[in-house]
Design a protein around this motif. Structure first.
Motif, mmCIF file in Angstrom:
data_model
loop_
_atom_site.group_PDB
_atom_site.id
_atom_site.type_symbol
_atom_site.label_atom_id
_atom_site.label_comp_id
_atom_site.label_asym_id
_atom_site.label_seq_id
_atom_site.Cartn_x
_atom_site.Cartn_y
_atom_site.Cartn_z
ATOM 1 N N GLY A 81 0.980 -1.144 0.362
ATOM 2 C CA GLY A 81 -0.075 -0.329 -0.396
ATOM 3 C C GLY A 81 0.856 1.329 -0.262
ATOM 4 O O GLY A 81 0.387 2.806 -0.109
ATOM 5 N N GLY A 82 2.112 0.319 0.006
ATOM 6 C CA GLY A 82 3.600 2.308 0.213
ATOM 7 C C GLY A 82 2.893 2.774 -1.210
ATOM 8 O O GLY A 82 2.215 2.605 -2.035
ATOM 9 N N THR A 83 3.631 3.866 -1.133
ATOM 10 C CA THR A 83 3.726 4.318 -2.836
ATOM 11 C C THR A 83 5.564 5.091 -2.848
ATOM 12 O O THR A 83 5.925 5.398 -2.268
ATOM 13 N N PRO A 84 5.037 4.866 -3.874
ATOM 14 C CA PRO A 84 6.734 5.110 -4.387
ATOM 15 C C PRO A 84 7.235 6.888 -4.533
ATOM 16 O O PRO A 84 6.565 7.417 -4.446
ATOM 17 N N SER A 85 8.840 6.918 -4.518
ATOM 18 C CA SER A 85 9.272 8.296 -4.506
ATOM 19 C C SER A 85 10.751 8.345 -5.202
ATOM 20 O O SER A 85 10.754 7.208 -5.080
ATOM 21 N N ILE A 86 10.729 9.086 -5.584
ATOM 22 C CA ILE A 86 12.035 9.465 -5.845
ATOM 23 C C ILE A 86 12.379 10.912 -6.023
ATOM 24 O O ILE A 86 11.566 12.298 -5.833
ATOM 25 N N PHE A 87 13.640 10.962 -5.764
ATOM 26 C CA PHE A 87 14.193 12.293 -5.111
ATOM 27 C C PHE A 87 15.113 12.989 -5.603
ATOM 28 O O PHE A 87 16.203 12.144 -6.346
ATOM 29 N N ASP A 88 14.708 14.266 -6.188
ATOM 30 C CA ASP A 88 16.285 15.191 -7.590
ATOM 31 C C ASP A 88 16.981 16.023 -6.925
ATOM 32 O O ASP A 88 16.209 16.577 -6.554
ATOM 33 N N ALA A 89 18.195 16.114 -6.917
ATOM 34 C CA ALA A 89 18.369 16.685 -5.810
ATOM 35 C C ALA A 89 17.893 18.680 -6.404
ATOM 36 O O ALA A 89 18.590 19.725 -6.221
ATOM 37 N N GLU A 90 17.884 18.441 -8.254
ATOM 38 C CA GLU A 90 17.718 19.557 -8.659
ATOM 39 C C GLU A 90 16.251 19.834 -8.656
ATOM 40 O O GLU A 90 15.386 21.172 -8.364
ATOM 41 N N ARG A 91 15.128 19.054 -8.986
ATOM 42 C CA ARG A 91 13.524 18.875 -8.604
ATOM 43 C C ARG A 91 12.899 18.666 -7.596
ATOM 44 O O ARG A 91 12.202 18.980 -7.023
ATOM 45 N N GLY A 92 13.847 18.005 -6.556
ATOM 46 C CA GLY A 92 13.235 17.910 -5.074
ATOM 47 C C GLY A 92 12.620 16.301 -5.331
ATOM 48 O O GLY A 92 12.604 14.833 -6.315
ATOM 49 N N LYS A 93 11.354 16.029 -4.083
ATOM 50 C CA LYS A 93 11.013 14.715 -4.675
ATOM 51 C C LYS A 93 9.455 14.228 -5.223
ATOM 52 O O LYS A 93 9.045 14.870 -4.977
ATOM 53 N N ILE A 94 9.526 13.404 -5.633
ATOM 54 C CA ILE A 94 7.830 12.723 -6.834
ATOM 55 C C ILE A 94 7.880 11.455 -6.040
ATOM 56 O O ILE A 94 8.310 10.565 -6.061
ATOM 57 N N THR A 95 6.699 11.563 -5.641
ATOM 58 C CA THR A 95 5.573 10.588 -5.227
ATOM 59 C C THR A 95 4.548 10.028 -6.557
ATOM 60 O O THR A 95 3.876 11.308 -6.605
ATOM 61 N N GLY A 96 4.009 8.799 -6.140
ATOM 62 C CA GLY A 96 2.997 8.402 -7.035
ATOM 63 C C GLY A 96 2.588 7.138 -7.284
ATOM 64 O O GLY A 96 3.672 6.340 -6.122
ATOM 65 N N ASP A 97 1.492 6.889 -7.246
ATOM 66 C CA ASP A 97 1.308 5.701 -8.228
ATOM 67 C C ASP A 97 2.362 4.508 -9.015
ATOM 68 O O ASP A 97 2.486 3.032 -8.178
ATOM 69 N N SER A 98 2.395 5.493 -9.985
ATOM 70 C CA SER A 98 4.034 4.263 -10.495
ATOM 71 C C SER A 98 4.838 5.664 -11.104
ATOM 72 O O SER A 98 3.946 6.405 -11.745
ATOM 73 N N LEU A 99 5.950 5.266 -10.951
ATOM 74 C CA LEU A 99 6.974 6.657 -11.581
ATOM 75 C C LEU A 99 8.176 5.525 -12.291
ATOM 76 O O LEU A 99 8.593 4.594 -12.007
ATOM 77 N N THR A 100 7.744 6.330 -14.087
ATOM 78 C CA THR A 100 8.564 5.658 -14.371
ATOM 79 C C THR A 100 10.039 6.845 -14.836
ATOM 80 O O THR A 100 9.632 7.499 -15.088
ATOM 81 N N PHE A 101 11.226 5.492 -15.148
ATOM 82 C CA PHE A 101 12.258 7.047 -15.648
ATOM 83 C C PHE A 101 12.663 6.036 -15.928
ATOM 84 O O PHE A 101 13.565 4.637 -16.020
#
Length: 842
Positions: free
Chosen positions: A797-817
């Motif tokens: 039930g958790g949500t993924p997250s991605i932290f970028d030094a320039e853009r900050g933190k992004i969360t969502g049900d699905s992260l594609t990079f």
């Protein structure tokens, strides 16, 4: 093999001495004395007397010494026919040197001049006695004391003065201080100098050892000087000797030069407690030993007839135990008997040869035995005894004999020479000509044949084989019992190949209770078992556990798998093997698998470790201790690695600290190392990922466990997984890596290129780390062709997250990079909107 060598010299010597000293000596001497006296009686008493004379004596003297005296109470000569009678006759013979005091007495003698016969009516008594001091005393002085007198008694005695022939129809009885005997009927032929004992010859000896000798008939001749007995039987306590015919060859002094026994020469030794201990493990009172031959020749020397040599020839057999009963009846070992005699619970020992020569010392102690013409030694053990031993020892040791452990051992050679200790104990034996040992295990249907150019054997105190040394050209052939003949190299059952082992030399150690304990080989050892071949400088086989241990540069090849180590142990029953010390295996003869992945090449697969356990069926090997498997550039390293050759699959397992933190423990399936107890020896492997441009970069993966099947091209890792690329690190609780097939690999990927990653699925606490960003989630799918990461929250039930030094933190049900650009595709739901937190520089 307990054989009655110690008994032979006693019997040969004793029989020869007593037969000649008593039978031949007594009858020869009695014949000459009676002949001489009776021949001279008519002339001495005057046959022209026509009247009765009461009480008279006739004697003959030379130089003042009386040769003999003849006295009778009455002498009568009859006018009709000139017959003469003597009544109450007494004859005393002193001899020319006064050295005898022989007496002959009888109630009535009759002389018939027409026929020349002198006949004794009734009983005649003869006492033969030496008088060595006769010359020192006055004429006709009786000995002061008796010196071994010989007493004979007979009836129906007839002597013919014309021919010199003599005969007696009645029973002849003789007696000495040491012996007594008898015969029924006697005939003496003067012209040939032969005396025949017509029937029922018997001799009983009281000392030095009690025995009884019987013969159906005896013949004593002067020229040649010999005694011939037919149907001879010699009995002493629990022992018997017999033959169809025995000839005693005499010297001039009537001592025995040699003895020849012919026709069914047999011996029987019936056991008692002390004797059984030499023959077998059985405590039964009726056990014993038997021997036979067609012919036996004994050579003697000296006045005491000391035995020096005995030669047995013609189907010579010696046996102990129940099987010996057949030997005692003269049966030959043919057909099934040659394959193994069966006993009824007692140890059976046998020996046979065409010719056996025994040499004795001056004290008639057996020293050496020379056997030739198909020599055979056999030691056979009953199934019932083996089962009883197994039952008694099953709680004491795991290697106790079982039903299938009972062994029959047979050694054969053209010639064998034995050294005998103290006249009774076999000490050593050497073979000449090609020898062999056949070991048969009826319970397990196994047969082993051991050969070499020469065998040297040593024996136990119970005359059983203790050790055997063979060299050069040592060879061991074993397999299932089939139709093949022993020694033809095809002893195994149809369709089952023999096991063959060769070396420069070998040493066999036998068990105290019988059978082989171990076989050691040295010098260029080679072992072949079907498709399996092995080489080493030393090898040792132990029968209890069926293990063959190879040492000193061992090498084993089986179905394209070659293994070297310091020591290799192979179980001949199961085909399993254990290698220890600097283990290296190479799997060759592989076929390329176009649909395979990491291990799909036809190039060899190599494995190294400290130890290995290999199973022949299925073809699985477990390597432990710094194990490393590789094919070309594909490498898997682990503390423990299990490889399945047929399926090209492997299972690798790491090692972590134990709960106390004092030692290592394997990380089992379903376990993970504790956070505070790190994985000290992980599983590791190296793969490559190829980007769109075709650039290949290595990926190193470590984990607690690894499972791989080349047919599926899927690597499953768990127990804490870390995958490191050139600029990306991925961690998760478990990970599945899908590889591209060899046929689908990009052009330019040669044999030196590791397996190529097609897709990675990571689950459980997923963390992706790159130089400029950091992402977390519960599930990740990585696609190598696009360098694309799809991170989701997973079932928790958790949500993924991605932290970028320039853009900050992004969360969502699905992260594609993507790995090589800054794009991030975010998907969300109404219940979980996308959130972007941008960091503003101050």
């Amino acid at each position: 093999m307990a054989l009655p060598f110690s008994r032979l010299r006693r019997w040969f010597a004793l029989g020869a001495i007593l037969m000649i000293a008593t039978v031949a000596g007594m009858y020869f001497y009695a014949r000459w004395r009676v002949h001489k006296v009776v021949h001279d009686i008519p002339a001495k008493i005057g046959l022209d007397i026509q009247q009765t004379a009461e009480g008279f004596s006739v004697s003959k003297s030379v130089e003042g010494r009386t040769l003999f005296t003849v006295s009778a109470s009455k002498a009568v000569q009859f006018k009709g026919g000139g017959r003469a009678e003597l009544h109450n006759v007494k004859i005393v013979i002193y001899g020319k040197d006064a050295g005898r005091f022989d007496r002959i007495t009888g109630d009535d003698f009759e002389y018939d001049p027409a026929s020349g016969n002198v006949s004794a009516k009734g009983t005649v008594l003869i006492d033969l006695e030496a008088n060595p001091e006769g010359m020192r005393h006055s004429d006709q002085t009786a000995p002061e004391r008796t010196r071994d007198p010989i007493h004979l008694e007979t009836s129906g005695l007839v002597f013919n003065r014309n021919t010199g022939n003599a005969s007696a129809t009645g029973k002849i009885v003789f007696q000495t201080p040491q012996a007594s005997g008898s015969a029924v009927g006697i005939e003496y032929v003067a012209k040939t100098g032969t005396m025949t004992l017509l029937s029922s010859v018997a001799l009983d000896v009281s000392r030095p050892q009690a025995l009884r000798l019987n013969a159906d008939r005896g013949l004593i001749s002067k020229q040649p000087r010999q005694v011939v007995l037919t149907a001879v039987r010699l009995t002493r306590e629990r022992q018997q000797l017999q033959s169809d015919r025995a000839t005693f060859f005499l010297r001039e002094d009537n001592t025995v030069d040699r003895i020849l026994a012919e026709g069914n020469v047999r011996s029987e030794f019936h056991g008692r407690a002390s004797f059984n201990s030499e023959m077998s493990n059985s405590n039964t009172s009726n056990s014993g030993a038997h021997g036979r031959s067609d012919r036996a020749e004994l050579f003697l020397t000296g006045t005491r007839n000391q035995l020096t040599t005995a030669i047995l020839s013609g189907n010579v057999q010696l046996a102990s135990g129940d099987a010996a009963s057949r030997v005692s009846t003269g049966e030959r070992n043919t057909g099934e008997q040659n394959q193994g005699l069966r006993d009824r619970g007692a140890q059976v020992a046998e020996a046979s040869a065409g010719r056996v020569t025994l040499h004795f010392s001056g004290q008639q102690i057996l020293q050496t035995v020379h056997a030739e013409d198909g020599v055979r030694l056999a030691q056979k053990k009953s199934q019932s005894e083996a089962v009883a031993m197994s039952s008694a020892n099953s709680s004491a040791t795991a290697s106790s004999p079982t039903k299938g452990d009972a062994q029959d051992v047979e050694m054969t050679a053209p010639v064998m020479d034995f050294i005998v200790k103290d006249g009774r104990q076999l000490e050593r034996a050497e073979t000449s000509g090609p020898p062999q040992i056949v070991i048969t295990q009826p319970g397990s249907n196994q047969k082993t044949v051991v050969t070499a150019a020469k065998f040297t054997a040593k024996f136990t105190e119970k005359n059983r084989l203790a050790t055997l040394h063979g060299e050069p050209d040592a060879k061991i052939v074993s397999g299932k019992i089939g139709d093949g003949k022993i020694g033809d190299g095809k002893i195994g059952a149809p369709g089952q190949p023999d096991r063959v082992s060769t070396s420069q030399m070998l040493d066999v150690i036998f068990r105290p209770e019988g059978g082989v304990a171990s076989i050691k080989q040295a010098g260029g050892v080679t072992y072949v078992d079907g498709t399996l071949k092995a080489w080493a400088q030393r090898g040792e086989y132990t029968a209890a556990d069926q293990l063959l241990v190879l040492s000193e540069s061992p090498r084993v090849v089986d179905n394209g798998m070659t293994t070297t180590a310091q020591t290799i142990r192979m179980n001949r029953t199961t085909g399993d093997a254990i290698a220890e010390g600097n283990v290296k295996s190479t799997y060759s003869d592989l076929k390329a698998q176009p649909d395979g992945g990491m291990l799909a090449s036809a190039d060899p697969i190599h494995v190294t470790s400290r130890s290995m356990t290999a199973h022949r069926s299925p073809a699985v090997a477990v390597y432990t201790g710094d194990a490393r498997l590789w094919q070309n550039a594909n490498v898997v390293e682990a503390p423990t690695l299990q490889f399945d050759r047929d399926h090209r699959s492997l299972v690798a397992q790491g090692m972590g600290q134990d709960s106390a933190g004092t030692g290592l423990r394997p990380v089992r399936a379903g376990q993970s190392p504790a956070p505070t107890q790190p994985l000290t020896q992980p599983v590791s492997t190296v793969l490559v990922q190829v980007d769109k441009s075709g650039k290949a970069t290595p990926v190193t993966i470590t984990s607690a466990r690894l499972n791989y099947a080349d047919a599926e091209r899927k690597i499953f890792l768990d127990g804490g997984v870390t995958a490191k690329g050139s600029d990306t690190t991925l961690t998760a609780q478990q990970m599945t890596v899908f590889l591209r097939s060899r046929s689908e690999s990009q052009a330019g990927a040669g044999p030196g290129t590791p397996g190529q990653v097609e897709r990675i699925v990571a689950e459980g606490k997923v963390v992706i780390t790159q130089p400029t960003r950091h992402a977390t989630g519960d599930r990740l799918v990585y696609t190598a062709a696009e360098d694309k990461f799809v991170l989701t929250g997973g079932s928790s039930g958790g949500t993924p997250s991605i932290f970028d030094a320039e853009r900050g933190k992004i969360t969502g049900d699905s992260l594609t990079f993507y790995r090589h650009d800054d794009r991030v595709l975010v998907e969300g739901k109404e219940t979980s909107p996308t959130v972007t937190r941008t960091q503003v520089a101050r």
